[in-house]
Design a protein around this motif. Structure first.
Motif, PDB file in Angstrom:
ATOM      1  N   ALA A 166     -39.120 -13.822  22.693  1.00  0.00           N
ATOM      2  CA  ALA A 166     -40.937 -14.450  22.489  1.00  0.00           C
ATOM      3  C   ALA A 166     -41.065 -14.355  21.140  1.00  0.00           C
ATOM      4  O   ALA A 166     -41.524 -14.972  20.526  1.00  0.00           O
ATOM      5  CB  ALA A 166     -41.722 -13.245  23.270  1.00  0.00           C
ATOM      6  N   LEU A 167     -40.404 -13.352  20.230  1.00  0.00           N
ATOM      7  CA  LEU A 167     -40.578 -13.311  19.008  1.00  0.00           C
ATOM      8  C   LEU A 167     -39.845 -14.252  18.265  1.00  0.00           C
ATOM      9  O   LEU A 167     -40.584 -15.079  17.200  1.00  0.00           O
ATOM     10  CB  LEU A 167     -40.028 -12.059  18.311  1.00  0.00           C
ATOM     11  CG  LEU A 167     -40.079 -11.675  16.964  1.00  0.00           C
ATOM     12  CD1 LEU A 167     -41.648 -11.529  16.475  1.00  0.00           C
ATOM     13  CD2 LEU A 167     -39.392 -10.331  16.428  1.00  0.00           C
ATOM     14  N   ALA A 168     -38.878 -14.929  18.454  1.00  0.00           N
ATOM     15  CA  ALA A 168     -38.167 -16.215  17.989  1.00  0.00           C
ATOM     16  C   ALA A 168     -38.983 -17.375  18.332  1.00  0.00           C
ATOM     17  O   ALA A 168     -39.219 -18.062  17.775  1.00  0.00           O
ATOM     18  CB  ALA A 168     -36.758 -16.275  18.476  1.00  0.00           C
ATOM     19  N   GLY A 169     -39.458 -17.262  19.684  1.00  0.00           N
ATOM     20  CA  GLY A 169     -40.660 -18.390  19.835  1.00  0.00           C
ATOM     21  C   GLY A 169     -41.755 -18.360  18.964  1.00  0.00           C
ATOM     22  O   GLY A 169     -42.301 -19.627  18.444  1.00  0.00           O
ATOM     23  N   SER A 170     -42.325 -17.349  18.501  1.00  0.00           N
ATOM     24  CA  SER A 170     -43.449 -17.095  17.466  1.00  0.00           C
ATOM     25  C   SER A 170     -43.081 -17.698  16.287  1.00  0.00           C
ATOM     26  O   SER A 170     -43.972 -18.270  15.580  1.00  0.00           O
ATOM     27  CB  SER A 170     -43.917 -15.711  17.573  1.00  0.00           C
ATOM     28  OG  SER A 170     -43.166 -14.768  17.101  1.00  0.00           O
ATOM     29  N   PHE A 171     -41.891 -17.157  15.967  1.00  0.00           N
ATOM     30  CA  PHE A 171     -41.428 -17.657  14.315  1.00  0.00           C
ATOM     31  C   PHE A 171     -41.084 -19.257  14.407  1.00  0.00           C
ATOM     32  O   PHE A 171     -41.585 -19.888  13.554  1.00  0.00           O
ATOM     33  CB  PHE A 171     -40.062 -17.010  14.291  1.00  0.00           C
ATOM     34  CG  PHE A 171     -40.142 -15.760  13.511  1.00  0.00           C
ATOM     35  CD1 PHE A 171     -40.807 -15.571  12.008  1.00  0.00           C
ATOM     36  CD2 PHE A 171     -40.085 -14.531  14.230  1.00  0.00           C
ATOM     37  CE1 PHE A 171     -40.927 -14.661  11.546  1.00  0.00           C
ATOM     38  CE2 PHE A 171     -40.043 -13.388  13.467  1.00  0.00           C
ATOM     39  CZ  PHE A 171     -40.529 -13.304  12.333  1.00  0.00           C
ATOM     40  N   ALA A 172     -40.756 -19.956  15.603  1.00  0.00           N
ATOM     41  CA  ALA A 172     -40.743 -21.377  15.613  1.00  0.00           C
ATOM     42  C   ALA A 172     -42.108 -21.907  15.635  1.00  0.00           C
ATOM     43  O   ALA A 172     -42.164 -22.966  14.970  1.00  0.00           O
ATOM     44  CB  ALA A 172     -39.975 -21.739  16.810  1.00  0.00           C
ATOM     45  N   VAL A 173     -43.163 -21.430  16.267  1.00  0.00           N
ATOM     46  CA  VAL A 173     -44.552 -21.861  16.055  1.00  0.00           C
ATOM     47  C   VAL A 173     -45.068 -21.663  14.728  1.00  0.00           C
ATOM     48  O   VAL A 173     -45.534 -22.667  14.241  1.00  0.00           O
ATOM     49  CB  VAL A 173     -45.461 -21.113  16.965  1.00  0.00           C
ATOM     50  CG1 VAL A 173     -46.913 -21.745  16.793  1.00  0.00           C
ATOM     51  CG2 VAL A 173     -45.015 -21.357  18.460  1.00  0.00           C
ATOM     52  N   TRP A 174     -44.591 -20.731  13.883  1.00  0.00           N
ATOM     53  CA  TRP A 174     -45.070 -20.536  12.463  1.00  0.00           C
ATOM     54  C   TRP A 174     -44.511 -21.354  11.790  1.00  0.00           C
ATOM     55  O   TRP A 174     -44.847 -21.928  10.708  1.00  0.00           O
ATOM     56  CB  TRP A 174     -44.610 -18.870  12.197  1.00  0.00           C
ATOM     57  CG  TRP A 174     -44.886 -18.908  10.677  1.00  0.00           C
ATOM     58  CD1 TRP A 174     -46.042 -18.477  10.124  1.00  0.00           C
ATOM     59  CD2 TRP A 174     -43.838 -18.411   9.776  1.00  0.00           C
ATOM     60  NE1 TRP A 174     -45.961 -18.164   8.838  1.00  0.00           N
ATOM     61  CE2 TRP A 174     -44.459 -18.386   8.589  1.00  0.00           C
ATOM     62  CE3 TRP A 174     -42.511 -18.641   9.701  1.00  0.00           C
ATOM     63  CZ2 TRP A 174     -43.640 -18.035   7.380  1.00  0.00           C
ATOM     64  CZ3 TRP A 174     -41.811 -18.345   8.709  1.00  0.00           C
ATOM     65  CH2 TRP A 174     -42.456 -18.051   7.566  1.00  0.00           C
ATOM     66  N   PHE A 175     -43.064 -21.863  11.855  1.00  0.00           N
ATOM     67  CA  PHE A 175     -42.155 -22.774  11.113  1.00  0.00           C
ATOM     68  C   PHE A 175     -42.997 -24.021  11.340  1.00  0.00           C
ATOM     69  O   PHE A 175     -43.323 -24.803  10.376  1.00  0.00           O
ATOM     70  CB  PHE A 175     -40.978 -22.705  11.348  1.00  0.00           C
ATOM     71  CG  PHE A 175     -40.066 -23.802  10.421  1.00  0.00           C
ATOM     72  CD1 PHE A 175     -39.880 -23.378   9.257  1.00  0.00           C
ATOM     73  CD2 PHE A 175     -39.550 -24.918  11.103  1.00  0.00           C
ATOM     74  CE1 PHE A 175     -39.030 -24.187   8.559  1.00  0.00           C
ATOM     75  CE2 PHE A 175     -38.750 -25.792  10.426  1.00  0.00           C
ATOM     76  CZ  PHE A 175     -38.560 -25.462   9.117  1.00  0.00           C
ATOM     77  N   ARG A 176     -43.514 -24.279  12.787  1.00  0.00           N
ATOM     78  CA  ARG A 176     -44.012 -25.769  12.828  1.00  0.00           C
ATOM     79  C   ARG A 176     -45.479 -25.672  12.068  1.00  0.00           C
ATOM     80  O   ARG A 176     -45.672 -26.977  11.647  1.00  0.00           O
ATOM     81  CB  ARG A 176     -44.208 -26.165  14.351  1.00  0.00           C
ATOM     82  CG  ARG A 176     -42.592 -26.209  14.823  1.00  0.00           C
ATOM     83  CD  ARG A 176     -43.000 -26.709  16.546  1.00  0.00           C
ATOM     84  NE  ARG A 176     -41.969 -27.162  17.288  1.00  0.00           N
ATOM     85  CZ  ARG A 176     -41.481 -28.263  17.174  1.00  0.00           C
ATOM     86  NH1 ARG A 176     -42.323 -29.202  16.629  1.00  0.00           N
ATOM     87  NH2 ARG A 176     -40.294 -28.677  17.821  1.00  0.00           N
ATOM     88  N   CYS A 177     -45.927 -24.698  11.894  1.00  0.00           N
ATOM     89  CA  CYS A 177     -47.446 -24.448  11.264  1.00  0.00           C
ATOM     90  C   CYS A 177     -47.114 -24.892   9.814  1.00  0.00           C
ATOM     91  O   CYS A 177     -47.940 -25.506   9.090  1.00  0.00           O
ATOM     92  CB  CYS A 177     -48.103 -23.228  11.781  1.00  0.00           C
ATOM     93  SG  CYS A 177     -48.769 -22.963  13.111  1.00  0.00           S
ATOM     94  N   LEU A 178     -46.257 -24.386   9.354  1.00  0.00           N
ATOM     95  CA  LEU A 178     -45.899 -24.545   7.998  1.00  0.00           C
ATOM     96  C   LEU A 178     -45.643 -25.851   7.606  1.00  0.00           C
ATOM     97  O   LEU A 178     -45.876 -26.441   6.607  1.00  0.00           O
ATOM     98  CB  LEU A 178     -44.852 -23.598   7.317  1.00  0.00           C
ATOM     99  CG  LEU A 178     -45.260 -21.979   7.577  1.00  0.00           C
ATOM    100  CD1 LEU A 178     -43.757 -21.238   6.861  1.00  0.00           C
ATOM    101  CD2 LEU A 178     -46.431 -21.661   6.604  1.00  0.00           C
ATOM    102  N   ARG A 179     -44.763 -26.747   8.377  1.00  0.00           N
ATOM    103  CA  ARG A 179     -44.576 -27.996   8.058  1.00  0.00           C
ATOM    104  C   ARG A 179     -45.675 -28.925   8.474  1.00  0.00           C
ATOM    105  O   ARG A 179     -45.771 -29.728   7.554  1.00  0.00           O
ATOM    106  CB  ARG A 179     -43.480 -28.441   9.475  1.00  0.00           C
ATOM    107  CG  ARG A 179     -42.062 -27.520   9.098  1.00  0.00           C
ATOM    108  CD  ARG A 179     -40.771 -28.340   9.992  1.00  0.00           C
ATOM    109  NE  ARG A 179     -40.830 -29.833   9.595  1.00  0.00           N
ATOM    110  CZ  ARG A 179     -39.891 -30.499  10.114  1.00  0.00           C
ATOM    111  NH1 ARG A 179     -39.371 -30.224  11.100  1.00  0.00           N
ATOM    112  NH2 ARG A 179     -39.690 -31.703   9.877  1.00  0.00           N
ATOM    113  N   ALA A 180     -46.582 -28.405   9.316  1.00  0.00           N
ATOM    114  CA  ALA A 180     -47.738 -29.237   9.390  1.00  0.00           C
ATOM    115  C   ALA A 180     -48.495 -29.068   8.248  1.00  0.00           C
ATOM    116  O   ALA A 180     -49.309 -29.986   7.808  1.00  0.00           O
ATOM    117  CB  ALA A 180     -48.661 -28.601  10.630  1.00  0.00           C
ATOM    118  N   ALA A 181     -48.726 -27.673   7.585  1.00  0.00           N
ATOM    119  CA  ALA A 181     -49.367 -27.662   6.361  1.00  0.00           C
ATOM    120  C   ALA A 181     -48.926 -28.493   5.268  1.00  0.00           C
ATOM    121  O   ALA A 181     -49.567 -29.001   4.625  1.00  0.00           O
ATOM    122  CB  ALA A 181     -49.288 -26.185   6.094  1.00  0.00           C
TER     123      ALA A 181
END
Length: 317
Positions: free
Chosen positions: A148-163
């Motif tokens: 679950a923590l790895a999934g949250s980091f994946a979402v965070w990385f996608r947010c940074l890419r979107a930014a």
């Protein structure tokens, strides 16, 4: 009929999660062996893991050609030039690093699941000797939490890419300068937002190991029980949210302490700066481990109050 304050049902209704957390904070301060045990098992994993990662990273740096002079010349006044320099360095370093990550990442993950389950179980048993030993169950629950923590980091990385797409790629495509201020603002908002969201929703994954040891349950049963705690749920969410705020405060405090010697950088020796940063890092890690212990023991103590109130047929509120 006893005094209302002595009634466990009334005490359960009145107590807030943060009130029990503050009480547990002082109780854990008087039991330093809990923090020592937490530090011991974390560094039993962390020290070898850091050594292996550092060895592999140094080996990659020795075997690849990176333009160190170009990296030293980077400046925030030339963001496009800095981005190109970083891209060139990443193009050289990423292929060998990804090959290492293919075998080192799973190895470190499996080691973390095993060591953290045994260490977390030892701390909980030290806090409450009545708990059952469930090492296999705790390993399964730690694996679920890690996923679950790895999934949250994946979402965070996608947010940074979107930014980056909004603040960097779009302006560059239009022939304009990238907006680093906007990118930093979006990155900070996304990071704090996901950090807070994780603190709110991950309470079930945090309390499941305790339920497994308290009720002698398996992994699936303890996860199911974690999300069916009735009136206890809001208090656990409150404690988890407070822990998230504490973690942010510790990071800010570590940053402030790290910046303290900067006004004296002209007279401070490099050796002093290295030892200062090492000391701040060590202090941060110990403080973080202490609050992890407080987090666990707060769950234990709140669970005791819940069981006492539940035995008196407390209605769902």
């Amino acid at each position: 009929m006893g005094h209302p304050i002595q009634d466990p049902v009334a005490r359960w209704v009145r107590v807030r999660g943060t009130q029990s957390f503050v009480h547990t904070l002082s109780a854990c301060w008087r039991r330093p062996s809990l923090t020592a045990l937490e530090v011991l098992w974390r560094w039993a994993y962390g020290a070898p893991a850091i050594a292996v990662v550092a060895y592999e990273a140094m080996r990659v740096l020795r075997e690849t050609r990176v333009d160190g002079a170009a990296l030293e010349r980077m400046t925030v006044l030339d963001p496009m030039g800095a981005a190109q320099t970083l891209a060139q360095a990443a193009a050289v370093l990423l292929p060998p690093l990804l090959k290492i990550a293919e075998w080192l990442g799973p190895l470190l993950a499996v080691a973390w699941v095993a060591v953290s389950a045994l260490g977390r179980g030892a701390v909980l048993l030290r806090a409450d000797a009545r708990l059952h030993r469930r090492p296999g169950t705790l390993m399964a629950l730690q694996a679920v939490r890690l996923a679950a923590l790895a999934g949250s980091f994946a979402v965070w990385f996608r947010c940074l890419r979107a930014a980056a797409g909004v603040a960097v790629n779009a302006p560059v495509a239009a022939g304009e300068e990238p907006n680093l201020v906007l990118y930093s603002a979006l990155a900070i908002v996304a990071t704090l937002g996901l950090f807070t969201l994780w603190a709110v929703v991950s309470w079930g994954l945090s309390v499941a190991p305790l339920l497994a040891m308290e009720r002698n349950l398996g992994a699936a049963a303890s996860l199911a029980a974690a999300f069916r705690l009735g009136p206890l749920r809001s208090k656990l969410v409150e404690i988890n949210l407070v822990m998230g705020i504490v973690k942010i405060a510790l990071i800010v405090l570590a940053m402030v302490l790290s910046a303290c010697p900067l006004p004296f950088e002209s007279v401070a020796t490099p050796e002093f700066m290295v030892w200062w940063y090492a000391g701040v890092t060590l202090l941060y890690l110990i403080a973080s481990d202490f609050f992890h212990v407080v987090h666990l023991v707060a769950y234990v103590e709140l669970g005791k109050v819940y069981e006492e109130a539940d035995s008196h047929a407390l209605p769902d509120i």
